[in-house]
Scaffold this motif. Structure first.
Motif, short mmCIF file in Angstrom:
data_model
loop_
_atom_site.label_atom_id
_atom_site.label_comp_id
_atom_site.label_asym_id
_atom_site.label_seq_id
_atom_site.Cartn_x
_atom_site.Cartn_y
_atom_site.Cartn_z
N HIS A 254 20.22 -1.08 -27.42
CA HIS A 254 20.68 -2.45 -27.76
C HIS A 254 19.81 -2.99 -28.87
CE1 HIS A 254 23.26 -2.62 -24.19
NE2 HIS A 254 22.27 -2.06 -23.55
N SER A 255 20.13 -2.68 -30.09
CA SER A 255 19.29 -3.07 -31.21
C SER A 255 19.16 -4.59 -31.35
CB SER A 255 19.82 -2.46 -32.51
OG SER A 255 21.14 -2.90 -32.74
N ASP A 256 20.06 -5.34 -30.76
CA ASP A 256 20.01 -6.80 -30.85
C ASP A 256 18.86 -7.41 -30.05
OD1 ASP A 256 21.56 -5.84 -28.67
OD2 ASP A 256 22.30 -7.86 -28.30
N VAL A 257 18.17 -6.64 -29.20
CA VAL A 257 17.05 -7.17 -28.44
C VAL A 257 15.71 -6.92 -29.15
CG1 VAL A 257 18.14 -7.05 -26.18
CG2 VAL A 257 16.80 -5.10 -27.01
N ALA A 258 15.74 -6.26 -30.27
CA ALA A 258 14.47 -5.99 -31.00
C ALA A 258 13.83 -7.30 -31.39
CB ALA A 258 14.74 -5.14 -32.22
N ALA A 259 12.51 -7.38 -31.20
CA ALA A 259 11.78 -8.62 -31.53
C ALA A 259 11.36 -8.62 -32.99
CB ALA A 259 10.58 -8.75 -30.64
N LEU B 212 0.87 -1.17 0.00
CA LEU B 212 0.00 0.00 0.00
C LEU B 212 0.91 1.22 0.00
CD1 LEU B 212 -2.92 1.02 0.05
CD2 LEU B 212 -2.69 1.23 2.53
N ALA B 213 0.82 2.03 -1.06
CA ALA B 213 1.75 3.14 -1.25
C ALA B 213 1.02 4.45 -1.54
CB ALA B 213 2.68 2.81 -2.42
N LEU B 214 1.75 5.54 -1.43
CA LEU B 214 1.19 6.85 -1.78
C LEU B 214 0.96 6.95 -3.29
CD1 LEU B 214 3.22 9.34 0.44
CD2 LEU B 214 0.79 8.78 0.59
N ALA B 215 1.87 6.35 -4.07
CA ALA B 215 1.77 6.41 -5.53
C ALA B 215 2.46 5.19 -6.13
CB ALA B 215 2.42 7.68 -6.06
N ARG B 216 2.02 4.82 -7.31
CA ARG B 216 2.69 3.73 -8.02
C ARG B 216 3.98 4.24 -8.64
NH1 ARG B 216 -1.93 0.31 -11.26
NH2 ARG B 216 -3.35 0.17 -9.49
N ILE B 217 4.93 3.35 -8.74
CA ILE B 217 6.20 3.68 -9.39
C ILE B 217 6.14 3.16 -10.81
CG2 ILE B 217 8.68 3.31 -9.34
CD1 ILE B 217 8.38 2.85 -6.30
N TYR B 218 6.38 4.03 -11.76
CA TYR B 218 6.37 3.63 -13.16
C TYR B 218 7.79 3.52 -13.67
CZ TYR B 218 1.42 4.58 -12.91
OH TYR B 218 0.10 4.55 -12.56
N ALA B 219 8.03 2.56 -14.54
CA ALA B 219 9.37 2.32 -15.07
C ALA B 219 9.86 3.54 -15.85
CB ALA B 219 9.36 1.10 -15.98
N PRO B 220 11.09 4.00 -15.58
CA PRO B 220 11.62 5.16 -16.28
C PRO B 220 12.18 4.82 -17.66
CG PRO B 220 13.21 4.40 -14.69
CD PRO B 220 11.98 3.55 -14.53
N ILE B 221 12.15 3.54 -18.01
CA ILE B 221 12.68 3.10 -19.29
C ILE B 221 11.69 2.10 -19.89
CG2 ILE B 221 14.01 1.23 -18.23
CD1 ILE B 221 16.19 1.80 -20.35
N GLY B 222 11.59 2.11 -21.19
CA GLY B 222 10.67 1.22 -21.87
C GLY B 222 11.32 0.47 -23.02
N GLN B 223 10.52 -0.30 -23.73
CA GLN B 223 11.01 -1.10 -24.86
C GLN B 223 11.73 -0.24 -25.89
OE1 GLN B 223 10.95 -4.39 -25.28
NE2 GLN B 223 11.57 -4.51 -27.40
N THR B 224 11.17 0.92 -26.23
CA THR B 224 11.79 1.80 -27.22
C THR B 224 13.19 2.22 -26.79
OG1 THR B 224 9.61 2.61 -27.83
CG2 THR B 224 11.48 3.95 -28.51
N ASP B 225 13.35 2.55 -25.50
CA ASP B 225 14.65 2.95 -24.98
C ASP B 225 15.66 1.81 -25.05
OD1 ASP B 225 13.64 5.52 -24.12
OD2 ASP B 225 12.63 4.42 -22.52
N LEU B 226 15.21 0.61 -24.70
CA LEU B 226 16.11 -0.55 -24.72
C LEU B 226 16.57 -0.90 -26.13
CD1 LEU B 226 14.30 -2.79 -22.10
CD2 LEU B 226 16.43 -1.50 -21.79
N VAL B 227 15.65 -0.87 -27.07
CA VAL B 227 15.99 -1.18 -28.46
C VAL B 227 16.93 -0.11 -29.02
CG1 VAL B 227 15.07 -1.44 -30.80
CG2 VAL B 227 13.94 -2.56 -28.88
N ALA B 228 16.71 1.15 -28.67
CA ALA B 228 17.59 2.22 -29.14
C ALA B 228 19.01 2.02 -28.64
CB ALA B 228 17.06 3.57 -28.69
#
Length: 127
Positions: free
Chosen positions: A122-127, A104-120
């Motif tokens: 490390h292009s080898d992880v693109a599906a 139970l928290a004051l706010a949810r924590i959202y990921a600061p990085i997403g799929q687009t950031d990872l692929v940019a």
């Protein structure tokens, strides 16, 4: 006697925002296929083990089960870890109980990085 091992696909511990209406979901599958859930209930336990939401009807869509938390349910409750989410689901006439840790928290924590950031980066992880 054989037993079916269903996978309960949680996204991690359930992050519950105090005083906010929200939903908690779990996807259930077997070998990559959605479970044919015929009914489900949702319960939420506080950190001290007392039940806050007791076996209310949960919605079921294509193997994903969702329980609702009203804003009033958590308003004024003590923030912290050790909360517990429980779904009782019926699949093929058998009831399965699924648990997940919650906070139970004051706010949810959202990921600061997403799929687009990872692929940019490390292009080898693109599906």
């Amino acid at each position: 006697m054989s037993s079916t091992l269903w996978s309960a696909r949680w996204a991690g511990p359930s992050m519950i925002e105090r005083g906010k209406a929200q939903e908690i979901s779990v996807s259930i599958e077997l070998s990559g296929s959605a479970a044919a859930v015929t009914s489900a209930t949702f319960s939420l336990y506080q950190a001290d083990g007392t039940i806050l939401i007791d076996a209310i009807a949960a919605s079921v869509v294509a193997g994903t089960v969702t329980g609702a938390i009203a804003a009033i349910d958590t308003a004024g409750k003590t923030l912290g870890k050790a909360w517990l989410v429980r779904f009782d689901v019926t699949i093929g006439g058998k009831v399965y109980t699924l648990y997940n840790d919650a906070v139970l928290a004051l706010a949810r924590i959202y990921a600061p990085i997403g799929q687009t950031d990872l692929v940019a980066r490390h292009s080898d992880v693109a599906a």
